[in-house]
Design an enzyme around this catalytic site. Structure first.
Site: not given
Ligand SMILES: NC(=O)C1=CN([C@@H]2O[C@H](COP(=O)(O)OP(=O)(O)OC[C@H]3O[C@@H](n4cnc5c(N)ncnc54)[C@H](OP(=O)(O)O)[C@@H]3O)[C@@H](O)[C@H]2O)C=CC1
Ligand SMILES: O=CCCC(=O)O
Length: 358
Positions: A161, A236, A304
């Site tokens: 996102t 989104k 964010k």
């Molecule tokens: N969780 C949710 O319900 C949802 C999340 N999203 C979106 O999806 C994306 C991921 O979310 P989510 O999986 O929850 O987040 P997490 O915080 O669990 O994972 C984030 C990922 O990004 C990596 N990362 C962060 N900073 C860096 C960097 N500087 N360089 C390289 N890799 C980096 C992390 O690596 P490391 O493991 O090393 O920290 C990890 O793999 C976000 O944009 C979020 O807004 C969208 C829908 C639903």
């Molecule tokens: O970006 C996160 C969305 C979470 C949801 O759709 O439930």
């Protein structure tokens, strides 16, 4: 134009990449099929997956379980190991040679590294699921980023996102290599990611959308193609702006009900039967009543998204006072150390405000 999927992803298919004019197409074939050798122009489709956090891990896992040939990378390498155990590949890199490894820790003693560049170079389509605009740009466009490994015939699908400007920047870097780009942020959280029930909001190269469709259908229940890069990001952000305000308002209601002597659990039940019923309230309400916030969607990511949505609104001079107020509440929650809790912990920011008054 919106398009929805009908492909059934649960059979153990493998995918073959078939060169068709200048594009790649993927044809599923059953792993139970007869052992006739594949036609000469067909090679197994190779999928890269960068970013194995709360969302990326189950998404990559579903691809692996469906029989895809998946190569993984994550900044914190140990998060690759559960996926390697399931059959994912991990590339170790020494500047001039790449070797496949069975563990992310192998090669550490020799200074081997893995990089998004190596994954992109060895895969047909690479997915990225990263935290925020900064990490998405870094992984795609930084030193040894995915763009360095891209070329014509490959595709990059960013499911993180981010805002439209970030997505356009990544798109231009990827497309300058001759490769194709698709933004495909997802609606749906940890459980839908585990269950392959995400909703993809895609925009960008239509032919990559079609190429990636079988893989999106493994990870999700529906997909929308929204046109130019930026439209998927905007959709989104609008959805998550609404969600963030809903959760802030729900939190106020839960606390108010308690303050006037009502049982907040009954409020959750009442809401679930009326016109404002939403799965989110029924799922998060019972644990919020107990002050428990097991992380599915980290609060820092919700803040964010509100910040980026406010920027989007600003860009078209649209007033968004409700979202702006909600954003302030999430900022207070962050300042109280709740960034990594579930976003429903925003209710704690209101409790802090209450305590400050009494
Ligand atoms: N969780 C949710 O319900 C949802 C999340 N999203 C979106 O999806 C994306 C991921 O979310 P989510 O999986 O929850 O987040 P997490 O915080 O669990 O994972 C984030 C990922 O990004 C990596 N990362 C962060 N900073 C860096 C960097 N500087 N360089 C390289 N890799 C980096 C992390 O690596 P490391 O493991 O090393 O920290 C990890 O793999 C976000 O944009 C979020 O807004 C969208 C829908 C639903
Ligand atoms: O970006 C996160 C969305 C979470 C949801 O759709 O439930």
């Amino acid at each position: 134009m919106a398009m929805c999927s009908s492909f059934c992803p649960r059979t153990p298919f493998r995918f073959r990449a078939i060169k068709h004019q200048n594009s790649l197409q993927f044809k599923p074939f059953s792993t139970h099929a007869s052992s006739t050798s594949p036609p000469k122009d067909e090679t197994p489709a190779r999928i890269g997956f960068l970013g194995l956090g709360i969302m990326g891990s189950p998404m990559a896992q579903n691809l692996i379980k469906s029989g895809c040939d998946v190569t993984v990378w994550n900044r914190t390498k140990s998060k690759c190991d559960p996926l390697i155990s399931l059959g994912a590949k991990f590339i170790l890199w020494l500047g001039c040679i790449s070797v496949l490894s069975m563990s992310s820790s192998a090669g550490g003693a020799f200074g081997y590294k893995s990089s998004p560049e190596e994954v992109a170079a060895s895969c047909d389509v690479t997915f990225a699921m990263l935290a925020d605009p900064e990490s998405a740009v870094d992984v795609a466009c930084g030193k040894h980023g995915a763009a360095s490994g891209m070329r014509s015939g490959k595709g990059y699908v960013d499911v993180s996102t981010v805002d439209g400007a970030t997505s356009k920047l990544i798109s231009s870097q990827i497309r300058s290599t001759g490769a194709l780009f698709l933004e495909a942020p997802v609606s749906g959280s940890k459980k839908p990611a585990e269950d392959g029930q995400l909703i993809f909001l895609t925009a960008g190269d239509k032919s990559l959308y079609e190429t990636a469709a079988p893989f999106l259908d493994i990870m999700g229940k529906s997909r929308f193609y929204l046109g130019d890069v930026g439209n998927g990001a905007a959709m989104k952000l609008v959805v998550n702006m609404i969600m963030g305000s809903m959760m802030a308002s729900f939190s106020e209601g839960l606390l108010l009900s308690e303050k006037v002597g009502l049982d907040p659990s009954v409020l959750v039940e009442v809401i679930s039967q009326g016109a404002i019923s939403a799965p989110m309230y029924s799922m998060k309400g019972p644990s919020m009543v107990q002050s428990l916030y097991p992380t599915a969607f980290p609060l820092k990511h919700q803040q964010k998204d509100l910040r980026l949505a406010l920027g989007l609104a600003e860009s078209v001079s649209q007033p968004t006072p409700v979202a702006a107020a909600a954003n302030e509440l999430y900022k207070v929650a962050k300042s109280h150390g709740l960034s990594d809790q579930d976003f429903s912990a925003v209710i704690e920011a209101l409790k802090v405000k209450l305590q400050q008054r009494t």
